[in-house]
Scaffold this motif. Sequence first.
Motif, PDB file in Angstrom:
ATOM      1  N   ALA A  98      -1.967  10.155  10.622  1.00 56.19           N
ATOM      2  CA  ALA A  98      -0.828  11.264  10.165  1.00 56.19           C
ATOM      3  C   ALA A  98      -1.032  11.850   8.876  1.00 56.19           C
ATOM      4  N   GLN A  99      -1.460  11.200   8.047  1.00 51.15           N
ATOM      5  CA  GLN A  99      -1.758  11.715   6.874  1.00 51.15           C
ATOM      6  C   GLN A  99      -2.816  12.644   6.671  1.00 51.15           C
ATOM      7  N   LYS A 100      -3.723  12.417   7.633  1.00 51.87           N
ATOM      8  CA  LYS A 100      -5.130  13.371   7.705  1.00 51.87           C
ATOM      9  C   LYS A 100      -4.534  14.671   8.096  1.00 51.87           C
ATOM     10  N   TYR A 101      -3.513  14.882   9.123  1.00 52.35           N
ATOM     11  CA  TYR A 101      -3.169  15.940   9.642  1.00 52.35           C
ATOM     12  C   TYR A 101      -1.906  16.479   9.111  1.00 52.35           C
ATOM     13  N   SER A 102      -1.419  15.952   7.974  1.00 53.26           N
ATOM     14  CA  SER A 102      -0.287  16.455   7.197  1.00 53.26           C
ATOM     15  C   SER A 102       1.187  16.341   7.958  1.00 53.26           C
ATOM     16  N   LEU A 103       1.184  15.349   8.759  1.00 49.52           N
ATOM     17  CA  LEU A 103       2.099  15.208   9.806  1.00 49.52           C
ATOM     18  C   LEU A 103       3.279  14.447   9.005  1.00 49.52           C
ATOM     19  N   LYS A 104       4.716  14.579   9.268  1.00 46.26           N
ATOM     20  CA  LYS A 104       5.564  13.944   8.897  1.00 46.26           C
ATOM     21  C   LYS A 104       6.146  12.796   9.715  1.00 46.26           C
ATOM     22  N   VAL A 105       6.442  11.550   8.934  1.00 42.05           N
ATOM     23  CA  VAL A 105       6.837  10.509   9.291  1.00 42.05           C
ATOM     24  C   VAL A 105       8.303  10.457   9.776  1.00 42.05           C
ATOM     25  N   ILE A 106       8.476   9.917  10.729  1.00 41.02           N
ATOM     26  CA  ILE A 106       9.956  10.095  11.362  1.00 41.02           C
ATOM     27  C   ILE A 106      10.158   8.513  11.411  1.00 41.02           C
ATOM     28  N   LYS A 107       9.404   7.701  11.744  1.00 46.49           N
ATOM     29  CA  LYS A 107       9.745   6.291  11.744  1.00 46.49           C
ATOM     30  C   LYS A 107       8.437   5.493  11.589  1.00 46.49           C
ATOM     31  N   ASP A 108       8.467   4.691  10.648  1.00 45.46           N
ATOM     32  CA  ASP A 108       7.311   3.689  10.353  1.00 45.46           C
ATOM     33  C   ASP A 108       7.528   2.187  11.008  1.00 45.46           C
ATOM     34  N   PHE A 109       6.965   2.026  12.037  1.00 50.39           N
ATOM     35  CA  PHE A 109       6.996   0.660  12.672  1.00 50.39           C
ATOM     36  C   PHE A 109       6.351  -0.491  11.862  1.00 50.39           C
ATOM     37  N   GLY A 110       5.560  -0.152  10.910  1.00 56.14           N
ATOM     38  CA  GLY A 110       4.779  -1.104   9.993  1.00 56.14           C
ATOM     39  C   GLY A 110       3.449  -1.655  10.836  1.00 56.14           C
ATOM     40  N   GLU A 111       2.842  -2.618  10.082  1.00 52.89           N
ATOM     41  CA  GLU A 111       1.727  -3.264  10.544  1.00 52.89           C
ATOM     42  C   GLU A 111       1.843  -3.791  11.859  1.00 52.89           C
ATOM     43  N   VAL A 112       1.144  -4.047  12.633  1.00 53.79           N
ATOM     44  CA  VAL A 112       0.961  -5.017  13.727  1.00 53.79           C
ATOM     45  C   VAL A 112      -0.112  -5.987  13.867  1.00 53.79           C
ATOM     46  N   PRO A 113       0.193  -7.424  13.917  1.00 51.77           N
ATOM     47  CA  PRO A 113      -0.929  -8.292  13.928  1.00 51.77           C
ATOM     48  C   PRO A 113      -1.719  -8.132  15.298  1.00 51.77           C
ATOM     49  N   MET A 114      -2.667  -7.899  15.314  1.00 50.99           N
ATOM     50  CA  MET A 114      -3.765  -7.078  16.753  1.00 50.99           C
ATOM     51  C   MET A 114      -4.964  -8.110  16.695  1.00 50.99           C
ATOM     52  N   GLY A 115      -5.175  -8.463  17.886  1.00 46.68           N
ATOM     53  CA  GLY A 115      -6.511  -9.058  18.100  1.00 46.68           C
ATOM     54  C   GLY A 115      -7.464  -8.053  18.643  1.00 46.68           C
ATOM     55  N   PHE A 116      -8.727  -8.422  17.919  1.00 40.90           N
ATOM     56  CA  PHE A 116      -9.937  -7.558  18.182  1.00 40.90           C
ATOM     57  C   PHE A 116     -11.130  -8.353  18.957  1.00 40.90           C
ATOM     58  N   THR A 117     -11.763  -7.820  19.704  1.00 38.39           N
ATOM     59  CA  THR A 117     -12.930  -8.370  20.282  1.00 38.39           C
ATOM     60  C   THR A 117     -14.512  -8.104  19.910  1.00 38.39           C
ATOM     61  N   ILE A 118     -15.440  -8.718  19.953  1.00 38.59           N
ATOM     62  CA  ILE A 118     -16.782  -8.335  19.862  1.00 38.59           C
ATOM     63  C   ILE A 118     -17.457  -8.907  21.158  1.00 38.59           C
ATOM     64  N   HIS A 119     -18.123  -7.689  21.695  1.00 42.24           N
ATOM     65  CA  HIS A 119     -18.930  -8.144  22.925  1.00 42.24           C
ATOM     66  C   HIS A 119     -20.233  -7.655  22.665  1.00 42.24           C
ATOM     67  N   TYR A 120     -21.257  -8.827  22.896  1.00 39.64           N
ATOM     68  CA  TYR A 120     -23.007  -8.388  22.354  1.00 39.64           C
ATOM     69  C   TYR A 120     -23.439  -9.113  23.671  1.00 39.64           C
TER      70      TYR A 120
END
Length: 176
Positions: free
Chosen positions: A154-176
Amino acid sequence: MKAIEDIKFIHTLGPINTNCEQAAYKWLEENKIEGEVFLHNTLEDALLEVKKNDFAALLGCVVYPDLHKIVFSNLNDLSLVDCFIMPTYNMILATNDDTKDLGNSIIATHPAPSGLAYDFTVSKNIKLVNSNSQAALQCSKGLSDACITTLPAAQKYSLKVIKDFGEVPMGFTIHY
């Protein structure tokens, strides 16, 4: 036999400012691997590049809509070798102007966080795109009225924040 320390390239969802990009750099750093991160329009596109290089891995997000298809369609080529939890960037609802009442507005969003948009518009006005960063780009170009995206996008494209939901704990996976 492949070993995690042999990974030199991480292919994941782009463009820049996606949670997957952030997670890829974090994973490389935490595993003390000097590697490169390559960003793709979809994880399916990223997978094609991973299959071309013995030193490349795929980083996925556990809420990516078709991660299960990627896993089960590639059992002969890839294994899940790591999984970690990391907070996302702040997830936000943004517009390209000061609009606060979105009513029947079109909201661009990646399918994964699309549930965040339902309180702000009717479901038929949710436009699905390939990533959170792509949603911000669509909004900045006026192709949607608002978007669910990351704060850096949003900052990169100069957008206006209407609602901030905050950080979300998220799972990431590595496939090799």
